[in-house]
Design an enzyme around this catalytic site. Structure first.
Site, PDB file in Angstrom:
ATOM      1  N   GLU A 186      -0.594  -8.700   5.030  1.00 42.15           N
ATOM      2  CA  GLU A 186      -0.342  -8.851   6.474  1.00 42.15           C
ATOM      3  C   GLU A 186      -1.633  -8.913   7.280  1.00 42.15           C
ATOM      4  O   GLU A 186      -1.600  -9.261   8.468  1.00 42.15           O
ATOM      5  CB  GLU A 186       0.553  -7.711   6.983  1.00 42.15           C
ATOM      6  CG  GLU A 186      -0.129  -6.380   7.194  1.00 42.15           C
ATOM      7  CD  GLU A 186      -0.347  -5.565   5.927  1.00 42.15           C
ATOM      8  OE1 GLU A 186      -0.658  -4.363   6.041  1.00 42.15           O
ATOM      9  OE2 GLU A 186      -0.217  -6.123   4.813  1.00 42.15           O
ATOM     10  N   HIS A 208      -3.365  -5.708   1.230  1.00 45.04           N
ATOM     11  CA  HIS A 208      -2.619  -5.922   2.467  1.00 45.04           C
ATOM     12  C   HIS A 208      -2.524  -7.392   2.848  1.00 45.04           C
ATOM     13  O   HIS A 208      -3.384  -7.907   3.580  1.00 45.04           O
ATOM     14  CB  HIS A 208      -3.296  -5.161   3.609  1.00 45.04           C
ATOM     15  CG  HIS A 208      -3.118  -3.682   3.555  1.00 45.04           C
ATOM     16  ND1 HIS A 208      -2.162  -3.016   4.295  1.00 45.04           N
ATOM     17  CD2 HIS A 208      -3.761  -2.734   2.836  1.00 45.04           C
ATOM     18  CE1 HIS A 208      -2.231  -1.716   4.049  1.00 45.04           C
ATOM     19  NE2 HIS A 208      -3.190  -1.520   3.162  1.00 45.04           N
ATOM     20  N   CYS A 243       0.840  -1.203   0.000  1.00 45.48           N
ATOM     21  CA  CYS A 243       0.000   0.000   0.000  1.00 45.48           C
ATOM     22  C   CYS A 243       0.877   1.255   0.000  1.00 45.48           C
ATOM     23  O   CYS A 243       1.485   1.578  -1.012  1.00 45.48           O
ATOM     24  CB  CYS A 243      -0.965  -0.048   1.177  1.00 45.48           C
ATOM     25  SG  CYS A 243      -2.350   1.119   1.046  1.00 45.48           S
TER      26      CYS A 243
END
Length: 225
Positions: A196, A194, A85
């Site tokens: 994560e 994302h 991002c």
């Protein structure tokens, strides 16, 4: 394997990235934007957030942080670097990746679980996936539209450097539905969604994001073998 996660003023997903590294089996190392060295890490993650408040342009100030001098040098030597991002924006501003990220075409911030197709498994961050595999990870951005001139887009496509592509509609106006790209060598990858946030059951849409972190650990172990 030691994976450094950089914290810039305004980063907000750095803790999540460190946890993802740990869950994948690596050692997460906190790096600060003012660090003049990378403290012996084997790979680097530039996390999401709003580095330096996204003043000027997203990532435009972060590219001048002292730590980025070392990240650019290390990436040139083959160190794996992942930009997520805002980190993707920083990679583009630092010219480690081509193109730019601009405001979403619908002019609104979005947050949703996003289906992607893995277009390339030939990078340090996607080797545990298969080309064509479909995954779902969260997407949250206001300036996530990937743009580049036609020649650059054709080169990315022709060289197999489009790493992720959006499915089920284009969420932000990215040209050719591009969600992530790599450099020529495949050690630097940037993506807007994302991973994560998809590394633990019950804390996201599943475990599809964990593969990026296990991939770089696998690549590191193979390099040491």
């Amino acid at each position: 394997m030691r994976v450094g996660v950089v914290t810039f003023p305004g980063s907000l997903d750095d803790g999540d990235a460190r946890r993802a590294v740990t869950l994948a089996g690596g050692e997460a190392v906190a790096l600060w934007h003012a660090d003049a060295d990378l403290h012996g890490v084997d790979a680097v993650v530039l996390p999401g957030g709003f580095s330096y408040g996204d003043y000027l342009r997203c990532g435009a100030i972060a590219r001048f942080a002292p730590v980025m001098t070392e990240v650019v040098r290390a990436a040139g030597g083959g160190m794996p670097v992942l930009g997520i991002c805002n980190g993707f924006q920083v990679l583009c501003e630092s010219h480690l990746l081509p193109g730019a990220l601009v405001r979403n075409d619908h002019q609104k911030f979005l947050c949703k679980d996003q289906r992607l197709r893995v277009e390339s498994s030939a990078t340090a961050w996607t080797s545990t996936f298969e080309a064509g595999q479909e995954i779902t990870i969260p997407l949250k951005n206001g300036e996530g539209g990937f743009v580049a001139d036609t020649a650059t887009l054709d080169r990315l496509e022709g060289e197999g450097r489009v790493v992720f592509r959006y499915l089920d509609g284009n969420p932000n106006g990215s040209l050719r539905d591009i969600a992530g790209i790599s450099n020529e060598r495949g050690n630097v990858v940037g993506l807007m969604p994302h991973p994560e946030h998809a590394v633990e059951e019950l804390f996201g849409p599943g475990l599809d994001g964990l593969g990026l972190f296990t991939s770089v650990l696998t690549a590191g172990l193979e390099a040491l073998a």
